[in-house]
Design a protein around this motif. Structure first.
Motif, PDB file in Angstrom:
ATOM      1  N   ILE A   1       0.849  -1.189   0.000  1.00 56.17           N
ATOM      2  CA  ILE A   1       0.000   0.000   0.000  1.00 56.17           C
ATOM      3  C   ILE A   1       0.886   1.240   0.000  1.00 56.17           C
ATOM      4  N   THR A   2       0.668   2.124  -0.967  1.00 58.34           N
ATOM      5  CA  THR A   2       1.382   3.394  -0.995  1.00 58.34           C
ATOM      6  C   THR A   2       0.623   4.388  -0.130  1.00 58.34           C
ATOM      7  N   VAL A   3       1.346   5.031   0.770  1.00 54.37           N
ATOM      8  CA  VAL A   3       0.738   5.949   1.738  1.00 54.37           C
ATOM      9  C   VAL A   3       1.484   7.287   1.692  1.00 54.37           C
ATOM     10  N   PRO A   4       0.819   8.379   2.066  1.00 55.74           N
ATOM     11  CA  PRO A   4       1.497   9.675   2.047  1.00 55.74           C
ATOM     12  C   PRO A   4       2.439   9.887   3.236  1.00 55.74           C
ATOM     13  N   ASP A   5       2.191   9.188   4.354  1.00 49.52           N
ATOM     14  CA  ASP A   5       2.999   9.356   5.565  1.00 49.52           C
ATOM     15  C   ASP A   5       3.119   7.998   6.239  1.00 49.52           C
ATOM     16  N   ILE A   6       4.308   7.398   6.196  1.00 49.74           N
ATOM     17  CA  ILE A   6       4.479   6.038   6.704  1.00 49.74           C
ATOM     18  C   ILE A   6       4.281   5.946   8.212  1.00 49.74           C
ATOM     19  N   GLU A   7       4.626   6.990   8.931  1.00 44.32           N
ATOM     20  CA  GLU A   7       4.428   6.961  10.395  1.00 44.32           C
ATOM     21  C   GLU A   7       2.933   6.959  10.727  1.00 44.32           C
ATOM     22  N   GLN A   8       2.171   7.824  10.054  1.00 40.46           N
ATOM     23  CA  GLN A   8       0.723   7.876  10.274  1.00 40.46           C
ATOM     24  C   GLN A   8       0.078   6.547   9.887  1.00 40.46           C
ATOM     25  N   ALA A   9       0.486   5.987   8.756  1.00 42.96           N
ATOM     26  CA  ALA A   9      -0.099   4.735   8.285  1.00 42.96           C
ATOM     27  C   ALA A   9       0.247   3.585   9.225  1.00 42.96           C
ATOM     28  N   THR A  10       1.483   3.539   9.707  1.00 44.94           N
ATOM     29  CA  THR A  10       1.879   2.501  10.657  1.00 44.94           C
ATOM     30  C   THR A  10       1.051   2.594  11.922  1.00 44.94           C
ATOM     31  N   LEU A  11       0.908   3.779  12.442  1.00 48.32           N
ATOM     32  CA  LEU A  11       0.106   3.989  13.654  1.00 48.32           C
ATOM     33  C   LEU A  11      -1.341   3.560  13.417  1.00 48.32           C
ATOM     34  N   PHE A  12      -1.892   3.889  12.245  1.00 45.49           N
ATOM     35  CA  PHE A  12      -3.258   3.464  11.920  1.00 45.49           C
ATOM     36  C   PHE A  12      -3.373   1.947  11.962  1.00 45.49           C
ATOM     37  N   PHE A  13      -2.474   1.231  11.284  1.00 43.75           N
ATOM     38  CA  PHE A  13      -2.543  -0.233  11.254  1.00 43.75           C
ATOM     39  C   PHE A  13      -2.334  -0.840  12.638  1.00 43.75           C
ATOM     40  N   GLU A  14      -1.467  -0.241  13.431  1.00 41.24           N
ATOM     41  CA  GLU A  14      -1.270  -0.735  14.804  1.00 41.24           C
ATOM     42  C   GLU A  14      -2.533  -0.565  15.629  1.00 41.24           C
ATOM     43  N   ARG A  15      -3.133   0.610  15.551  1.00 43.61           N
ATOM     44  CA  ARG A  15      -4.321   0.888  16.366  1.00 43.61           C
ATOM     45  C   ARG A  15      -5.583   0.217  15.843  1.00 43.61           C
ATOM     46  N   ALA A  16      -5.747   0.201  14.536  1.00 48.98           N
ATOM     47  CA  ALA A  16      -6.976  -0.339  13.954  1.00 48.98           C
ATOM     48  C   ALA A  16      -6.981  -1.860  13.890  1.00 48.98           C
ATOM     49  N   PHE A  17      -5.823  -2.472  13.622  1.00 53.28           N
ATOM     50  CA  PHE A  17      -5.794  -3.905  13.337  1.00 53.28           C
ATOM     51  C   PHE A  17      -4.781  -4.690  14.159  1.00 53.28           C
ATOM     52  N   ASP A  18      -4.195  -4.088  15.185  1.00 57.11           N
ATOM     53  CA  ASP A  18      -3.187  -4.768  16.013  1.00 57.11           C
ATOM     54  C   ASP A  18      -1.982  -5.245  15.202  1.00 57.11           C
ATOM     55  N   ALA A  19      -1.663  -4.558  14.125  1.00 54.59           N
ATOM     56  CA  ALA A  19      -0.488  -4.895  13.321  1.00 54.59           C
ATOM     57  C   ALA A  19       0.774  -4.535  14.104  1.00 54.59           C
ATOM     58  N   ARG A  20       1.870  -5.187  13.770  1.00 51.19           N
ATOM     59  CA  ARG A  20       3.160  -4.921  14.397  1.00 51.19           C
ATOM     60  C   ARG A  20       4.215  -4.752  13.312  1.00 51.19           C
ATOM     61  N   VAL A  21       5.172  -3.875  13.555  1.00 53.57           N
ATOM     62  CA  VAL A  21       6.263  -3.655  12.605  1.00 53.57           C
ATOM     63  C   VAL A  21       7.201  -4.857  12.651  1.00 53.57           C
ATOM     64  N   LEU A  22       7.437  -5.458  11.475  1.00 54.79           N
ATOM     65  CA  LEU A  22       8.399  -6.555  11.369  1.00 54.79           C
ATOM     66  C   LEU A  22       9.797  -6.011  11.102  1.00 54.79           C
ATOM     67  N   TYR A  23       9.893  -5.145  10.091  1.00 55.98           N
ATOM     68  CA  TYR A  23      11.193  -4.578   9.742  1.00 55.98           C
ATOM     69  C   TYR A  23      11.002  -3.385   8.815  1.00 55.98           C
ATOM     70  N   HIS A  24      12.083  -2.631   8.655  1.00 57.52           N
ATOM     71  CA  HIS A  24      12.134  -1.452   7.792  1.00 57.52           C
ATOM     72  C   HIS A  24      13.057  -1.777   6.628  1.00 57.52           C
ATOM     73  N   SER A  25      12.529  -1.854   5.431  1.00 61.14           N
ATOM     74  CA  SER A  25      13.369  -2.104   4.252  1.00 61.14           C
ATOM     75  C   SER A  25      14.128  -0.847   3.854  1.00 61.14           C
ATOM     76  N   VAL A  26      13.446   0.274   3.945  1.00 61.64           N
ATOM     77  CA  VAL A  26      14.038   1.576   3.641  1.00 61.64           C
ATOM     78  C   VAL A  26      13.555   2.531   4.717  1.00 61.64           C
ATOM     79  N   THR A  27      14.475   3.243   5.323  1.00 66.88           N
ATOM     80  CA  THR A  27      14.105   4.233   6.331  1.00 66.88           C
ATOM     81  C   THR A  27      14.266   5.630   5.741  1.00 66.88           C
ATOM     82  N   PRO A  28      13.513   6.590   6.262  1.00 67.39           N
ATOM     83  CA  PRO A  28      13.658   7.960   5.759  1.00 67.39           C
ATOM     84  C   PRO A  28      15.125   8.408   5.849  1.00 67.39           C
ATOM     85  N   ASN A  29      15.557   9.078   4.824  1.00 65.14           N
ATOM     86  CA  ASN A  29      16.923   9.625   4.736  1.00 65.14           C
ATOM     87  C   ASN A  29      18.005   8.557   4.599  1.00 65.14           C
ATOM     88  N   SER A  30      17.628   7.313   4.331  1.00 66.42           N
ATOM     89  CA  SER A  30      18.651   6.284   4.124  1.00 66.42           C
ATOM     90  C   SER A  30      19.103   6.310   2.673  1.00 66.42           C
TER      91      SER A  30
END
Length: 173
Positions: free
Chosen positions: A13-42
């Protein structure tokens, strides 16, 4: 010959803000971050190669990529991309992927989490009405993420009529 296909591994899913989208999935669906393939400014991404691989519009840059684990089912890979001529999320009537569905056990709790996380529900849960899906408690409703992707909440605690016609079954978490 047995199939080499096992099922859906993840959805992207392409999102405008990865932090906002991650927080949404965590709060809405109990999702958890597995890993970061690309981090901002990397600098661990070849933008030209990604433009070719994903057929991105020329000049598009991937800012971040993150893989999330849902409690059950496929993973969710979030892409934060920015570029020229970036469009709005597809409507259900547009060609291509139109929504993803999340199986829930409790609509009230799921809707509460979804809206508290910033999502907007389109409808209240209503019975599945297609003849092959009907059953006591079988229901669905639709909503939208903060960035505009459409999500279906669905539950089918009762057997569906199609099950009498075939040994094949829908996947159920």
């Amino acid at each position: 010959m047995p199939s080499t296909v096992r099922g859906i591994d993840h959805i992207g899913i392409t999102v405008p803000d990865i932090e906002q989208a991650t927080l949404f999935f965590e709060r809405a669906f109990d999702a958890r971050v597995l890993y970061h393939s690309v981090t901002p400014n990397s600098d661990n991404i070849d933008h030209d190669a990604q433009e070719h691989t994903l057929r991105l519009f020329p000049g598009t840059r991937i800012r971040a990529i993150r893989m999330l684990a849902m409690p059950h089912g496929p993973g969710v890979e979030l892409f934060e991309m920015h570029g020229p001529e970036q469009g709005h999320p597809a409507r259900a009537s547009d060609f291509g992927l139109q929504h993803f569905a999340v199986y829930v056990d409790d609509f009230s709790k799921a809707i509460s989490s979804f809206t508290a996380a910033g999502g907007e529900m389109f409808t209240e849960p209503k019975p599945l009405t297609f003849p092959d899906e009907r059953g006591e408690g079988n229901a669905f409703c639709y909503g939208q993420t903060p960035w505009g992707s459409i999500v279906e909440l669905i539950s089918w605690p009762s057997p569906m009529p199609y099950e009498k016609k075939t040994a094949l079954r829908r996947w159920k978490p």
